[in-house]
Design a protein around this motif. Structure first.
Motif, PDB file in Angstrom:
ATOM      1  N   GLY A 422       0.810  -1.213   0.000  1.00  0.00           N
ATOM      2  CA  GLY A 422       0.000   0.000   0.000  1.00  0.00           C
ATOM      3  C   GLY A 422       0.841   1.260   0.000  1.00  0.00           C
ATOM      4  N   HIS A 423       1.945   1.242   0.765  1.00  0.00           N
ATOM      5  CA  HIS A 423       2.822   2.419   0.781  1.00  0.00           C
ATOM      6  C   HIS A 423       3.453   2.662  -0.587  1.00  0.00           C
ATOM      7  CE1 HIS A 423       2.564   2.342   5.183  1.00  0.00           C
ATOM      8  NE2 HIS A 423       3.029   3.570   5.123  1.00  0.00           N
ATOM      9  N   LEU A 424       3.942   1.601  -1.226  1.00  0.00           N
ATOM     10  CA  LEU A 424       4.554   1.761  -2.550  1.00  0.00           C
ATOM     11  C   LEU A 424       3.561   2.372  -3.541  1.00  0.00           C
ATOM     12  CD1 LEU A 424       6.493  -1.604  -2.970  1.00  0.00           C
ATOM     13  CD2 LEU A 424       7.412   0.618  -2.286  1.00  0.00           C
ATOM     14  N   LEU A 425       2.339   1.848  -3.520  1.00  0.00           N
ATOM     15  CA  LEU A 425       1.330   2.336  -4.456  1.00  0.00           C
ATOM     16  C   LEU A 425       0.906   3.762  -4.115  1.00  0.00           C
ATOM     17  CD1 LEU A 425      -0.765  -0.944  -4.723  1.00  0.00           C
ATOM     18  CD2 LEU A 425       0.660   0.066  -6.511  1.00  0.00           C
ATOM     19  N   ALA A 426       0.837   4.091  -2.826  1.00  0.00           N
ATOM     20  CA  ALA A 426       0.466   5.454  -2.435  1.00  0.00           C
ATOM     21  C   ALA A 426       1.526   6.458  -2.868  1.00  0.00           C
ATOM     22  CB  ALA A 426       0.250   5.521  -0.922  1.00  0.00           C
ATOM     23  N   TRP A 427       2.801   6.090  -2.700  1.00  0.00           N
ATOM     24  CA  TRP A 427       3.866   6.995  -3.136  1.00  0.00           C
ATOM     25  C   TRP A 427       3.771   7.252  -4.642  1.00  0.00           C
ATOM     26  CZ3 TRP A 427       8.244   3.956  -0.220  1.00  0.00           C
ATOM     27  CH2 TRP A 427       8.092   4.148   1.160  1.00  0.00           C
ATOM     28  N   ALA A 428       3.516   6.183  -5.410  1.00  0.00           N
ATOM     29  CA  ALA A 428       3.416   6.336  -6.867  1.00  0.00           C
ATOM     30  C   ALA A 428       2.229   7.206  -7.243  1.00  0.00           C
ATOM     31  CB  ALA A 428       3.286   4.955  -7.518  1.00  0.00           C
ATOM     32  N   ALA A 429       1.091   6.993  -6.580  1.00  0.00           N
ATOM     33  CA  ALA A 429      -0.098   7.779  -6.914  1.00  0.00           C
ATOM     34  C   ALA A 429       0.082   9.238  -6.536  1.00  0.00           C
ATOM     35  CB  ALA A 429      -1.320   7.189  -6.209  1.00  0.00           C
ATOM     36  N   GLN A 430       0.711   9.506  -5.381  1.00  0.00           N
ATOM     37  CA  GLN A 430       0.906  10.906  -4.978  1.00  0.00           C
ATOM     38  C   GLN A 430       1.873  11.620  -5.920  1.00  0.00           C
ATOM     39  OE1 GLN A 430       0.686  11.967  -0.872  1.00  0.00           O
ATOM     40  NE2 GLN A 430       2.466  13.306  -1.000  1.00  0.00           N
ATOM     41  N   GLN A 431       2.806  10.876  -6.494  1.00  0.00           N
ATOM     42  CA  GLN A 431       3.725  11.468  -7.474  1.00  0.00           C
ATOM     43  C   GLN A 431       3.114  11.540  -8.870  1.00  0.00           C
ATOM     44  OE1 GLN A 431       6.858  12.811  -6.924  1.00  0.00           O
ATOM     45  NE2 GLN A 431       6.170  12.629  -4.799  1.00  0.00           N
ATOM     46  N   ARG A 432       1.858  11.129  -8.979  1.00  0.00           N
ATOM     47  CA  ARG A 432       1.118  11.160 -10.241  1.00  0.00           C
ATOM     48  C   ARG A 432       1.876  10.413 -11.344  1.00  0.00           C
ATOM     49  NH1 ARG A 432      -3.244  13.967 -10.613  1.00  0.00           N
ATOM     50  NH2 ARG A 432      -3.052  14.286 -12.870  1.00  0.00           N
ATOM     51  N   MET A 433       2.323   9.234 -10.994  1.00  0.00           N
ATOM     52  CA  MET A 433       3.027   8.393 -11.962  1.00  0.00           C
ATOM     53  C   MET A 433       2.023   7.701 -12.868  1.00  0.00           C
ATOM     54  SD  MET A 433       5.980   6.658  -9.563  1.00  0.00           S
ATOM     55  CE  MET A 433       6.781   5.828 -10.951  1.00  0.00           C
ATOM     56  N   THR A 434       2.460   7.437 -14.099  1.00  0.00           N
ATOM     57  CA  THR A 434       1.659   6.610 -14.991  1.00  0.00           C
ATOM     58  C   THR A 434       1.962   5.145 -14.691  1.00  0.00           C
ATOM     59  OG1 THR A 434       3.331   6.510 -16.727  1.00  0.00           O
ATOM     60  CG2 THR A 434       1.772   8.370 -16.790  1.00  0.00           C
ATOM     61  N   VAL A 435       1.093   4.281 -15.177  1.00  0.00           N
ATOM     62  CA  VAL A 435       1.307   2.852 -14.982  1.00  0.00           C
ATOM     63  C   VAL A 435       2.604   2.421 -15.666  1.00  0.00           C
ATOM     64  CG1 VAL A 435       0.331   0.560 -15.367  1.00  0.00           C
ATOM     65  CG2 VAL A 435      -1.174   2.487 -14.795  1.00  0.00           C
ATOM     66  N   SER A 436       2.891   2.968 -16.825  1.00  0.00           N
ATOM     67  CA  SER A 436       4.134   2.626 -17.538  1.00  0.00           C
ATOM     68  C   SER A 436       5.361   3.045 -16.734  1.00  0.00           C
ATOM     69  CB  SER A 436       4.156   3.292 -18.913  1.00  0.00           C
ATOM     70  OG  SER A 436       3.105   2.827 -19.720  1.00  0.00           O
ATOM     71  N   GLU A 437       5.308   4.202 -16.109  1.00  0.00           N
ATOM     72  CA  GLU A 437       6.427   4.658 -15.284  1.00  0.00           C
ATOM     73  C   GLU A 437       6.627   3.747 -14.079  1.00  0.00           C
ATOM     74  OE1 GLU A 437       6.336   9.486 -16.144  1.00  0.00           O
ATOM     75  OE2 GLU A 437       5.033   8.622 -14.589  1.00  0.00           O
ATOM     76  N   MET A 438       5.551   3.294 -13.497  1.00  0.00           N
ATOM     77  CA  MET A 438       5.650   2.375 -12.359  1.00  0.00           C
ATOM     78  C   MET A 438       6.281   1.060 -12.776  1.00  0.00           C
ATOM     79  SD  MET A 438       1.907   3.238 -10.743  1.00  0.00           S
ATOM     80  CE  MET A 438       1.948   2.077  -9.382  1.00  0.00           C
ATOM     81  N   LEU A 439       5.925   0.576 -13.980  1.00  0.00           N
ATOM     82  CA  LEU A 439       6.486  -0.684 -14.472  1.00  0.00           C
ATOM     83  C   LEU A 439       7.969  -0.561 -14.811  1.00  0.00           C
ATOM     84  CD1 LEU A 439       3.520  -1.962 -16.659  1.00  0.00           C
ATOM     85  CD2 LEU A 439       4.524  -3.132 -14.677  1.00  0.00           C
ATOM     86  N   ALA A 440       8.446   0.663 -15.018  1.00  0.00           N
ATOM     87  CA  ALA A 440       9.864   0.872 -15.305  1.00  0.00           C
ATOM     88  C   ALA A 440      10.726   0.827 -14.046  1.00  0.00           C
ATOM     89  CB  ALA A 440      10.066   2.210 -16.022  1.00  0.00           C
TER      90      ALA A 440
END
Length: 480
Positions: A422-440
């Motif tokens: 949950g923390h990893l996903l929250a950090w990504a969402a707060q940084q407004r990352m795209t799904v592709s950026e997260m997969l990188a």
């Protein structure tokens, strides 16, 4: 009666109140910090810390029972209920002591002991001995358990979570009303410690879960350990010589009466604003009598009054109360220079097993915001490599993304290590990352986080950005 004047008065010394005090003191030394009950936060005294201590004991017992999965002969553990509860109280008191030490370090001239009531928008009466005139006021009075009237038929066998931790022995049986966060955590913990548990709900909800597929999975899993009816038809509750008799409709057996040692009311909490004579404060109240406020400034209307923490009944979580206390204290201290403060992306965790985590927008909010322009990716933990290695291969993760932009919007999960994922996903969402950026981002093997990658790959394909999912992809390693 004594009269005293200050720049800022703060009512309550919980997480929000202490944060407000520290921030307001940056702007003025003319302060009053008012407390009418006990120093210490809800979290330390009756909330997250004692409940996690009980859960830790329950997890230890469960691990013994599950040891045979690994070829280790365990069997049924012998549980010393008195020792379990003694440790809960001992460690709980240590955490409370840390908070009391922090309050003791505040300027004694700022601390006022007594119950506050509004006389008008600037004046507070403290018990029958002091009238405090304050230029600005922060309400940080916290919350208390809310017990519906019909549950009071349990009489002296009615418990709330505050009472549970004072028990010196574990009871033989408990009926839990309310499958919310508190009910699920305490109910499952008691069940794993050998207590007979049955859980009753209203309306079909299970914890904070909003995604129907996650809710169905969680409900099925909990019912494998103890009966949980999220929309129960309870007909009567009565205090008897044997305990608390509850008559209800069972889906298979029809009308059933069961007797329990105690009834635990885990039916939510209510803001502690009803004993403040808040109607004298000259601010707008909602239908529940709670002040209306701006959640970015914590200001009540255009007044000089601010409200933070559980008292505003918005997001009753410690990290939110800490943020709100800082925002309210800063704004009260530098008033009339009122500024919006940082509100973090929503993140909530329920410490059941499997754990529950909600991140960012819920599925309903995504549907409302994006209409049909969104997609959902999914990963099961039942065959996920690291989860199977640890014997914790139960659960489901669902992630939400926006069509077109590929923006990651939120997630909900019921599964292993949800507090960390949950923390990893929250950090990504707060940084407004795209799904592709997260997969990188890097993913190690074998780890539970590979389940996140699986869900994101599924989502990226459904957003028409990435390739179709490959079954048993070789670059992921076995069981990813």
């Amino acid at each position: 009666m004594e009269t005293r004047r200050v720049d800022v008065a703060i009512i309550g010394t919980g997480t929000a109140g202490m944060g407000a005090y520290r921030r307001a003191r940056r702007h003025t030394d003319s302060l009053a910090l008012i407390e009418g009950e006990a120093y210490g936060t809800t979290c330390a005294r009756v909330g997250c810390m004692p409940s996690k201590l009980l859960i830790a004991a329950a997890d230890a017992a469960h691990s013994v029972r599950q040891a045979s999965v690994f070829g280790v002969v365990g069997g049924e553990p012998v549980i010393d209920g008195a020792a379990v509860m003694a440790r809960v109280r001992e460690e709980r008191d240590r955490f409370v002591g840390f908070v009391e030490e922090a309050v003791a370090g505040f300027d004694p001239h700022h601390r006022i002991w007594g119950r506050a009531r509004f006389l008008d928008s600037h004046r507070l009466q403290i018990d029958d001995c002091l009238v405090l005139e304050a230029e600005r006021i922060v309400i940080a009075t916290g919350s208390r358990p809310n017990v519906p009237g019909f549950l009071k038929a349990a009489g002296d066998r009615l418990l709330v979570n505050d009472d549970l931790f004072e028990l010196t022995h574990l009871p033989a049986s408990v009926a839990v009303f309310g499958p919310g966060v508190i009910g699920l955590e305490l109910g499952q913990a008691l069940s794993r410690l050998g207590v007979r548990v049955r859980m009753f709900g209203v309306g079909g909800g299970v914890g904070p879960i909003r995604d129907p597929q996650i809710r169905d999975y969680a409900l099925k899993t909990f019912n494998q350990a103890f009966p949980l009816d999220p929309d129960a038809d309870v007909q009567t509750i009565a205090r008897t010589d044997e305990g608390v008799a509850i008559t209800f409709e069972d889906a298979e057996s029809g009308e059933v009466t069961e007797t329990f040692d105690y009834l635990l009311a885990a039916t939510g909490r209510r803001a502690n604003v009803d004993n403040l004579a808040i109607e004298n404060a000259g601010i707008d109240l909602d239908e529940r009598g709670t002040p209306r406020f701006d959640r970015f400034t914590l200001r009540c209307g255009d007044s000089h009054i601010f409200i933070a923490g559980d008292a505003n009944n918005d997001l009753p979580l410690l990290h939110e109360a800490a943020d709100e206390g800082r925002i309210a204290g800063d704004n009260a201290g530098r008033y009339p220079d009122v500024r919006a403060g940082l509100r973090r992306l929503p993140l909530a965790v329920v410490f059941t097993d499997p754990q529950i985590a909600t991140v960012g927008l819920t599925i309903d909010q995504v549907a409302a915001q994006c209409r049909s322009c969104y997609a959902v990716g999914e990963a099961s933990f039942e065959d996920q490599g690291r989860s199977r290695v640890m014997g914790r291969n139960r659960g489901l993760l669902r992630v939400y993304g926006e069509q077109g932009s590929g923006l990651f919007l939120g997630a909900e999960m019921f599964g292993p290590a949800a507090e960390h994922l949950g923390h990893l996903l929250a950090w990504a969402a707060q940084q407004r990352m795209t799904v592709s950026e997260m997969l990188a981002m890097p993913f190690y093997h074998p780890v539970i986080e590979e389940g996140v990658r699986t869900a994101l790959r599924d989502l990226n394909h459904k957003l028409h950005i990435g390739p179709e999912m490959v079954e048993r992809c070789l670059d992921c390693g076995p069981g990813a």
